[in-house]
Design a protein around this motif. Sequence first.
Motif, PDB file in Angstrom:
ATOM      1  N   VAL A 199      13.429  14.871  45.295  1.00  9.69           N
ATOM      2  CA  VAL A 199      12.193  14.927  44.521  1.00  9.69           C
ATOM      3  C   VAL A 199      12.557  15.154  43.063  1.00  9.69           C
ATOM      4  CG1 VAL A 199      10.094  16.253  44.063  1.00  9.69           C
ATOM      5  CG2 VAL A 199      10.776  15.778  46.425  1.00  9.69           C
ATOM      6  N   LEU A 200      11.973  14.360  42.187  1.00 11.85           N
ATOM      7  CA  LEU A 200      12.123  14.545  40.743  1.00 11.85           C
ATOM      8  C   LEU A 200      10.809  15.109  40.230  1.00 11.85           C
ATOM      9  CD1 LEU A 200      13.811  11.112  39.955  1.00 11.85           C
ATOM     10  CD2 LEU A 200      14.936  13.298  40.498  1.00 11.85           C
ATOM     11  N   PRO A 245      16.019   8.026  49.569  1.00  6.15           N
ATOM     12  CA  PRO A 245      14.584   8.028  49.247  1.00  6.15           C
ATOM     13  C   PRO A 245      14.239   9.092  48.209  1.00  6.15           C
ATOM     14  CG  PRO A 245      14.908   7.867  51.620  1.00  6.15           C
ATOM     15  CD  PRO A 245      16.244   8.167  51.026  1.00  6.15           C
ATOM     16  N   HIS A 246      13.384   8.709  47.264  1.00  5.07           N
ATOM     17  CA  HIS A 246      12.946   9.606  46.195  1.00  5.07           C
ATOM     18  C   HIS A 246      11.427   9.691  46.148  1.00  5.07           C
ATOM     19  CE1 HIS A 246      17.045   9.252  44.582  1.00  5.07           C
ATOM     20  NE2 HIS A 246      16.753  10.265  43.773  1.00  5.07           N
ATOM     21  N   VAL A 247      10.938  10.815  45.656  1.00  7.59           N
ATOM     22  CA  VAL A 247       9.532  10.993  45.286  1.00  7.59           C
ATOM     23  C   VAL A 247       9.503  11.596  43.885  1.00  7.59           C
ATOM     24  CG1 VAL A 247       7.446  12.348  45.704  1.00  7.59           C
ATOM     25  CG2 VAL A 247       8.593  11.213  47.610  1.00  7.59           C
ATOM     26  N   ILE A 248       8.634  11.091  43.041  1.00  6.14           N
ATOM     27  CA  ILE A 248       8.402  11.685  41.734  1.00  6.14           C
ATOM     28  C   ILE A 248       7.158  12.556  41.829  1.00  6.14           C
ATOM     29  CG2 ILE A 248       7.835  11.240  39.315  1.00  6.14           C
ATOM     30  CD1 ILE A 248       9.417   8.619  39.580  1.00  6.14           C
ATOM     31  N   THR A 273       0.734   4.303  30.336  1.00  6.44           N
ATOM     32  CA  THR A 273       1.818   3.329  30.547  1.00  6.44           C
ATOM     33  C   THR A 273       2.986   3.985  31.268  1.00  6.44           C
ATOM     34  OG1 THR A 273       1.156   2.135  28.554  1.00  6.44           O
ATOM     35  CG2 THR A 273       3.370   1.712  29.399  1.00  6.44           C
ATOM     36  N   PHE A 274       3.301   5.205  30.894  1.00  2.00           N
ATOM     37  CA  PHE A 274       4.342   5.970  31.591  1.00  2.00           C
ATOM     38  C   PHE A 274       3.990   6.125  33.065  1.00  2.00           C
ATOM     39  CE2 PHE A 274       5.481  10.339  33.019  1.00  2.00           C
ATOM     40  CZ  PHE A 274       6.862  10.196  33.080  1.00  2.00           C
ATOM     41  N   LEU A 275       2.757   6.522  33.346  1.00  2.72           N
ATOM     42  CA  LEU A 275       2.336   6.695  34.737  1.00  2.72           C
ATOM     43  C   LEU A 275       2.408   5.381  35.513  1.00  2.72           C
ATOM     44  CD1 LEU A 275      -0.764   9.053  34.307  1.00  2.72           C
ATOM     45  CD2 LEU A 275       1.499   9.675  35.180  1.00  2.72           C
ATOM     46  N   ALA A 276       2.026   4.298  34.863  1.00  3.21           N
ATOM     47  CA  ALA A 276       2.039   2.995  35.535  1.00  3.21           C
ATOM     48  C   ALA A 276       3.443   2.569  35.928  1.00  3.21           C
ATOM     49  CB  ALA A 276       1.410   1.935  34.626  1.00  3.21           C
ATOM     50  N   GLN A 277       4.441   3.009  35.162  1.00  2.00           N
ATOM     51  CA  GLN A 277       5.825   2.636  35.456  1.00  2.00           C
ATOM     52  C   GLN A 277       6.413   3.409  36.631  1.00  2.00           C
ATOM     53  OE1 GLN A 277       7.645   0.151  33.927  1.00  2.00           O
ATOM     54  NE2 GLN A 277       5.680  -0.339  32.963  1.00  2.00           N
ATOM     55  N   LEU A 278       5.903   4.602  36.897  1.00  4.39           N
ATOM     56  CA  LEU A 278       6.549   5.489  37.864  1.00  4.39           C
ATOM     57  C   LEU A 278       6.596   4.940  39.287  1.00  4.39           C
ATOM     58  CD1 LEU A 278       5.327   8.993  36.636  1.00  4.39           C
ATOM     59  CD2 LEU A 278       7.483   7.828  36.154  1.00  4.39           C
ATOM     60  N   PRO A 279       5.512   4.351  39.833  1.00  3.23           N
ATOM     61  CA  PRO A 279       5.608   3.839  41.209  1.00  3.23           C
ATOM     62  C   PRO A 279       6.643   2.724  41.368  1.00  3.23           C
ATOM     63  CG  PRO A 279       3.318   4.101  40.564  1.00  3.23           C
ATOM     64  CD  PRO A 279       4.142   4.261  39.324  1.00  3.23           C
ATOM     65  N   ARG A 280       7.030   2.090  40.271  1.00  6.39           N
ATOM     66  CA  ARG A 280       8.091   1.090  40.336  1.00  6.39           C
ATOM     67  C   ARG A 280       9.457   1.747  40.495  1.00  6.39           C
ATOM     68  NH1 ARG A 280       6.092  -2.643  35.164  1.00  6.39           N
ATOM     69  NH2 ARG A 280       3.886  -2.764  35.795  1.00  6.39           N
ATOM     70  N   VAL A 281       9.528   3.018  40.113  1.00  3.10           N
ATOM     71  CA  VAL A 281      10.776   3.766  40.241  1.00  3.10           C
ATOM     72  C   VAL A 281      10.860   4.439  41.612  1.00  3.10           C
ATOM     73  CG1 VAL A 281      12.180   5.632  39.247  1.00  3.10           C
ATOM     74  CG2 VAL A 281      10.780   4.173  37.750  1.00  3.10           C
ATOM     75  N   ALA A 282       9.772   5.086  42.030  1.00  2.00           N
ATOM     76  CA  ALA A 282       9.720   5.784  43.316  1.00  2.00           C
ATOM     77  C   ALA A 282       8.269   6.144  43.601  1.00  2.00           C
ATOM     78  CB  ALA A 282      10.568   7.056  43.278  1.00  2.00           C
ATOM     79  N   PRO A 283       7.911   6.358  44.859  1.00  2.00           N
ATOM     80  CA  PRO A 283       6.558   6.841  45.161  1.00  2.00           C
ATOM     81  C   PRO A 283       6.263   8.086  44.329  1.00  2.00           C
ATOM     82  CG  PRO A 283       7.733   6.323  47.177  1.00  2.00           C
ATOM     83  CD  PRO A 283       8.736   6.222  46.071  1.00  2.00           C
ATOM     84  N   THR A 284       5.060   8.134  43.758  1.00  4.07           N
ATOM     85  CA  THR A 284       4.731   9.195  42.800  1.00  4.07           C
ATOM     86  C   THR A 284       3.447   9.896  43.208  1.00  4.07           C
ATOM     87  OG1 THR A 284       5.798   7.959  41.003  1.00  4.07           O
ATOM     88  CG2 THR A 284       4.221   9.678  40.374  1.00  4.07           C
ATOM     89  N   VAL A 285       3.487  11.231  43.149  1.00  6.28           N
ATOM     90  CA  VAL A 285       2.315  12.027  43.484  1.00  6.28           C
ATOM     91  C   VAL A 285       1.975  12.917  42.294  1.00  6.28           C
ATOM     92  CG1 VAL A 285       3.740  13.792  44.629  1.00  6.28           C
ATOM     93  CG2 VAL A 285       1.290  13.658  45.134  1.00  6.28           C
ATOM     94  N   VAL A 286       0.678  12.995  41.967  1.00  7.28           N
ATOM     95  CA  VAL A 286       0.182  13.807  40.864  1.00  7.28           C
ATOM     96  C   VAL A 286      -0.688  14.920  41.425  1.00  7.28           C
ATOM     97  CG1 VAL A 286      -1.281  13.860  38.804  1.00  7.28           C
ATOM     98  CG2 VAL A 286       0.224  11.888  39.218  1.00  7.28           C
ATOM     99  N   ALA A 342      15.272  18.059  43.028  1.00  5.48           N
ATOM    100  CA  ALA A 342      15.369  18.853  44.246  1.00  5.48           C
ATOM    101  C   ALA A 342      15.815  17.969  45.403  1.00  5.48           C
ATOM    102  CB  ALA A 342      14.026  19.503  44.573  1.00  5.48           C
ATOM    103  N   THR A 343      16.664  18.503  46.264  1.00  7.83           N
ATOM    104  CA  THR A 343      17.242  17.730  47.362  1.00  7.83           C
ATOM    105  C   THR A 343      16.918  18.374  48.703  1.00  7.83           C
ATOM    106  OG1 THR A 343      19.075  17.026  45.940  1.00  7.83           O
ATOM    107  CG2 THR A 343      19.371  16.786  48.311  1.00  7.83           C
ATOM    108  N   PHE A 344      16.365  17.600  49.605  1.00  5.03           N
ATOM    109  CA  PHE A 344      16.205  18.006  51.004  1.00  5.03           C
ATOM    110  C   PHE A 344      17.469  17.599  51.754  1.00  5.03           C
ATOM    111  CE2 PHE A 344      11.804  17.692  49.624  1.00  5.03           C
ATOM    112  CZ  PHE A 344      11.196  18.776  50.252  1.00  5.03           C
ATOM    113  N   HIS A 345      18.077  18.561  52.460  1.00  2.50           N
ATOM    114  CA  HIS A 345      19.325  18.311  53.179  1.00  2.50           C
ATOM    115  C   HIS A 345      19.070  18.220  54.683  1.00  2.50           C
ATOM    116  CE1 HIS A 345      21.769  19.093  49.583  1.00  2.50           C
ATOM    117  NE2 HIS A 345      20.887  20.047  49.311  1.00  2.50           N
ATOM    118  N   SER A 346      19.996  17.582  55.366  1.00  2.00           N
ATOM    119  CA  SER A 346      19.829  17.375  56.809  1.00  2.00           C
ATOM    120  C   SER A 346      19.935  18.664  57.607  1.00  2.00           C
ATOM    121  CB  SER A 346      20.865  16.365  57.320  1.00  2.00           C
ATOM    122  OG  SER A 346      22.189  16.820  57.065  1.00  2.00           O
ATOM    123  N   ASP A 347      20.458  19.735  56.995  1.00  3.88           N
ATOM    124  CA  ASP A 347      20.519  21.021  57.700  1.00  3.88           C
ATOM    125  C   ASP A 347      19.234  21.829  57.535  1.00  3.88           C
ATOM    126  OD1 ASP A 347      20.644  21.885  55.099  1.00  3.88           O
ATOM    127  OD2 ASP A 347      22.568  22.924  55.270  1.00  3.88           O
ATOM    128  N   GLY A 348      18.215  21.229  56.906  1.00  5.49           N
ATOM    129  CA  GLY A 348      16.932  21.897  56.757  1.00  5.49           C
ATOM    130  C   GLY A 348      16.779  22.713  55.495  1.00  5.49           C
TER     131      GLY A 348
END
Length: 456
Positions: free
Chosen positions: A36-37, A66-69, A93-106, A259-265
Amino acid sequence: MSLIAPTRRHLLRLGGAAALTPGLVGMARASTVARVLAVSDLHSAYDRTARLLAAFEAETRTHPVPHVIAINGDIFEHGNVVSVRSGGVIDWTFLAQLPRVAPTVVNLGNHDNDLTPNLADVVARMKGLGLHVVTTIADARSGLGYAAPVATLALGARSLRVVGVATNAVNTYPKASRDRLSIPSASDWAKANLGQSLAGADLVMVMSHAGVAADRDILPLLPDGALMVGGHNHLLFQHRRGRSVYVHAGSWTTAYTAATFHSDGSVTAESRPVALDAQPSAELERLVAATLTANLTEEERTVLGDSPHALSLGDTGRRVAAGLARAAGADAGFIGHTTLGTGAPAGPVSRYTFDSIVRFDGKLMAATVSRSRFDAFSACANQDRPMPLADRNGDFLYASGAANGDQVRIATTDWCAANQREYFQTADLDFEEVAAPSIKTIAAAALFEAGQASRA
């Protein structure tokens, strides 16, 4: 539990260097599941917008997972004349570009309807750009939420459950919209709804624009291995709780958190600066330059003075607080953290830039307090330093000065005097107005070289 709180000064010293939080990332970890960025409190800070987009693009390019902004509120800024006059074209314009980089949640903050008072219009436009929107803000007229508080984002074979909560400090939202807003206490909403909202979730991220005080109540409700992204208080720190991590990602586009989610939880996090000399996204940078050219007047380009050195946000606050004390003939000065936007740069400072440093004007106020009370105020001030989470109180003060006796004269702004419970943790201080120039005028004199500051 451990606490790691890099200051903006530390970030700026490291420039574009990588991990700043070895206590959270230095040990060997299982494989990466997703990243997550996260960024909070952007406030139309255009000097770094194109650089932030480029940083996100580089993160996803160099980490093929996989990334999420996550944009945690306060994208817009009504105090930025370019943002207002251009309809926020750079922000949109900045917001419009973000989904092209990764799924984005506000997650909606208290400034996201600064330019468009009706939040329904803001949410509709965001969703039209492909953004996911979460919030606990409802329309007071209908009782319906402007968006759902929960969203689930697909991340390949995994999924991320996102919950977003807002601040219920209605007086911090645009005045024209306040009678349309119904906002529950974030901690009360979480206690009543978070368990159900996270039922059956895979990966978990809670986004809170309610501030540290509310977030402390929410943290114990999270499952182990969750990510919580805080905002609203313009802070930069990380706090570990079991396998979970709670982060504040800075403000004014000066930093973001990876932030990174790891396979060990477990979850780990790294704070990274957005340097002024970092490589920008070329197309967006051209738009920034053209928009500034088209929307700034000659008066706004006027140089108010010279800043001898670049200052961190905290050092800027302390410099201004010292100026307030001098103007009031007081022993110490205090100024609210979000009266300030960004740290003072080195060199000539235009009126437009100065308005991004000191966001709000006001009157100078003073009071006399006991030495013990002054010591208590000082202990809670300057929260840009490392400190235990339990000692953070959300709204805080930058402070400068010292006691010279049993009675201490303190100076502050009329906003902090009127909202002293939030800033001084008391409601019985007897402030009086001081005959002095405005807060912005005092701040300009404090920040710029002697003799070069003009009236702000």
